[in-house]
Write a protein that holds these residues in place. Structure first.
Motif, short mmCIF file in Angstrom:
data_model
loop_
_atom_site.label_atom_id
_atom_site.label_comp_id
_atom_site.label_asym_id
_atom_site.label_seq_id
_atom_site.Cartn_x
_atom_site.Cartn_y
_atom_site.Cartn_z
N GLY A 164 0.82 -1.20 0.00
CA GLY A 164 0.00 0.00 0.00
C GLY A 164 0.86 1.26 0.00
N ALA A 165 0.33 2.31 0.56
CA ALA A 165 1.04 3.59 0.60
C ALA A 165 1.81 3.78 1.90
N ARG A 166 1.80 2.76 2.74
CA ARG A 166 2.43 2.92 4.05
C ARG A 166 3.94 3.04 3.93
N GLU A 167 4.50 3.88 4.75
CA GLU A 167 5.95 3.97 4.84
C GLU A 167 6.44 2.87 5.77
N HIS A 168 7.70 2.47 5.62
CA HIS A 168 8.26 1.46 6.52
C HIS A 168 9.75 1.71 6.67
N GLU A 169 10.26 1.29 7.81
CA GLU A 169 11.67 1.49 8.11
C GLU A 169 12.54 0.69 7.15
N PRO A 170 13.69 1.24 6.77
CA PRO A 170 14.62 0.48 5.93
C PRO A 170 14.97 -0.85 6.60
N GLY A 171 14.93 -1.92 5.81
CA GLY A 171 15.28 -3.23 6.34
C GLY A 171 14.12 -4.00 6.93
N SER A 172 12.96 -3.36 7.08
CA SER A 172 11.80 -4.04 7.65
C SER A 172 10.79 -4.36 6.54
N ILE A 173 10.10 -5.48 6.69
CA ILE A 173 9.06 -5.88 5.75
C ILE A 173 7.78 -6.08 6.56
N PRO A 174 6.73 -5.30 6.30
CA PRO A 174 5.47 -5.47 7.03
C PRO A 174 4.95 -6.91 6.91
N GLU A 175 4.28 -7.38 7.95
CA GLU A 175 3.84 -8.76 7.99
C GLU A 175 2.87 -9.07 6.84
N THR A 176 2.00 -8.12 6.49
CA THR A 176 1.08 -8.38 5.37
C THR A 176 1.84 -8.60 4.07
N VAL A 177 2.94 -7.90 3.90
CA VAL A 177 3.76 -8.07 2.71
C VAL A 177 4.46 -9.43 2.74
N ARG A 178 4.97 -9.81 3.90
CA ARG A 178 5.63 -11.11 4.03
C ARG A 178 4.67 -12.25 3.68
N ARG A 179 3.44 -12.13 4.15
CA ARG A 179 2.44 -13.16 3.86
C ARG A 179 2.15 -13.23 2.36
N GLN A 180 2.09 -12.06 1.70
CA GLN A 180 1.83 -12.05 0.26
C GLN A 180 3.00 -12.66 -0.51
N ILE A 181 4.22 -12.36 -0.08
CA ILE A 181 5.39 -12.95 -0.74
C ILE A 181 5.36 -14.46 -0.60
N LEU A 182 5.00 -14.95 0.59
CA LEU A 182 4.91 -16.39 0.81
C LEU A 182 3.84 -17.01 -0.10
N GLU A 183 2.73 -16.32 -0.25
CA GLU A 183 1.68 -16.81 -1.15
C GLU A 183 2.18 -16.82 -2.59
N ASN A 184 2.91 -15.78 -2.98
CA ASN A 184 3.45 -15.73 -4.34
C ASN A 184 4.38 -16.91 -4.62
N ARG A 185 5.18 -17.27 -3.62
CA ARG A 185 6.17 -18.32 -3.82
C ARG A 185 5.52 -19.67 -4.14
N ALA A 186 4.24 -19.83 -3.78
CA ALA A 186 3.54 -21.07 -4.13
C ALA A 186 3.40 -21.23 -5.64
N SER A 187 3.50 -20.12 -6.38
CA SER A 187 3.37 -20.15 -7.84
C SER A 187 4.71 -20.23 -8.55
N LEU A 188 5.80 -20.31 -7.78
CA LEU A 188 7.13 -20.35 -8.35
C LEU A 188 7.34 -21.66 -9.12
N ASN A 189 7.77 -21.53 -10.36
CA ASN A 189 8.04 -22.68 -11.24
C ASN A 189 6.84 -23.61 -11.34
N ARG A 190 5.67 -22.98 -11.50
CA ARG A 190 4.43 -23.71 -11.69
C ARG A 190 3.73 -23.17 -12.95
N PRO A 191 2.96 -24.00 -13.65
CA PRO A 191 2.17 -23.49 -14.78
C PRO A 191 1.30 -22.32 -14.33
N ASP A 192 1.23 -21.29 -15.16
CA ASP A 192 0.48 -20.06 -14.85
C ASP A 192 1.11 -19.27 -13.70
N GLY A 193 2.33 -19.64 -13.34
CA GLY A 193 3.05 -18.89 -12.31
C GLY A 193 4.22 -18.14 -12.93
#
Length: 291
Positions: A164-193
């Motif tokens: 979103g538009a939220r600011e964050h400290e350098p080096g930190s990743i908001p938990e909502t972003v971490r969860r989305q990255i983890l969800e994205n990784r499920a599509s890594l090297n998969r058809p339609d991913g």
């Protein structure tokens, strides 16, 4: 390879690779008719799996080291098939002391591999194979052409939406972003991913392929997305303008400008991005007759 015409090898004109924080997870290299750029990403785990500075740094270094040994007079397809097998073996050996490893824990890497061969009308033919959002800029008769694999873009947009538009400290990743990255990784090297180098999921043969004719000796640029923020995030240059400055030997100045722009938006509020400072790498090369 096409056996007719002069044999071309790549020559380095300029290069620079700087870490975004403590550890550089990028890589570049060239050997004979091949050149490459690598952008590593560590798996989502609190436990480091390998002996590298990070798992992504281990993978980027391993990919680069293996390519130096493999990049000879074989086709790029053969090189990538051998690379996949070698990375699988190396990772198994490096993590033999760990009992169970989930797929999401393993590091991955974007890879751009280009190959030079005789072209038409005295020009040089360049072929590219790309996995992930590393970039090549080539001077063709149609202007500067960008090569990159954008199959991960829909997943990146989800990550930025979670940020979103939220600011964050350098080096930190908001938990909502971490969860989305983890969800994205499920599509890594998969058809339609999306597809990247990964020691746990097959990838060879899934590259996006590109082809172009360039003049012998013309500067070609390989870069990671961290360096290409000058174009894609900050909008300071077009591809053509950036290529022109790199061809003129202004790479160090551009890298300094990139870091200044990142420091000017430390909380990533004006220019949303997950990492305030990312590893940034470029390699400027030319194809020259060999022997």
């Amino acid at each position: 390879m096409n056996p007719t015409g002069p044999i071309y090898h790549f020559r380095s004109l300029d290069r620079l690779s700087l870490p975004g924080s403590r550890i550089n997870e990028d890589g570049i290299g060239l050997h004979g008719p091949f050149a490459w750029v690598i952008d590593g990403a560590t798996g989502l785990s609190d436990e480091q799996l390998t002996s590298g500075g990070s798992d992504a740094a281990w993978l980027a270094g391993t990919v680069g080291g293996r390519l130096m040994g493999l990049a000879r007079d074989e086709s790029a397809d053969a090189v990538l098939q051998r690379l996949e097998a070698a990375i699988d073996s190396d990772f198994r050996e490096a993590t033999a002391h760990i009992r169970n490893i989930d797929d999401h824990q393993a590091p991955s890497a974007c890879l751009g591999l280009i190959e030079t061969m005789p072209g038409e009308g005295g020009r040089v033919r360049i072929q590219g194979r790309f996995l992930g959002d590393v970039i090549a800029l080539l001077p063709t008769e149609h202007g500067i052409v960008r090569w990159s694999d954008e199959r991960a873009k829909p997943f990146e947009r989800k990550t930025l939406a979670a940020l979103g538009a939220r600011e964050h400290e350098p080096g930190s990743i908001p938990e909502t972003v971490r969860r989305q990255i983890l969800e994205n990784r499920a599509s890594l090297n998969r058809p339609d991913g999306y597809w990247v180098v990964n020691p746990r999921r097959p990838w060879a043969g899934q590259e996006l392929r590109f082809d172009a004719q360039v003049e012998a000796g013309a500067p070609i640029v390989l870069a990671t997305d961290g360096f290409m923020r000058l174009v894609d995030v900050f909008g300071a240059y077009s591809d053509s303008a950036l290529h022109g400055r790199l061809a003129a030997g202004m790479g160090a100045d551009l890298m300094q400008e990139l870091r200044e722009r990142e420091r000017g938006d430390l909380m990533a509020g004006a220019y949303p991005r997950v990492k305030t400072h990312d590893d940034a790498t470029f390699l400027v090369i030319s194809a020259e007759p060999h022997g």
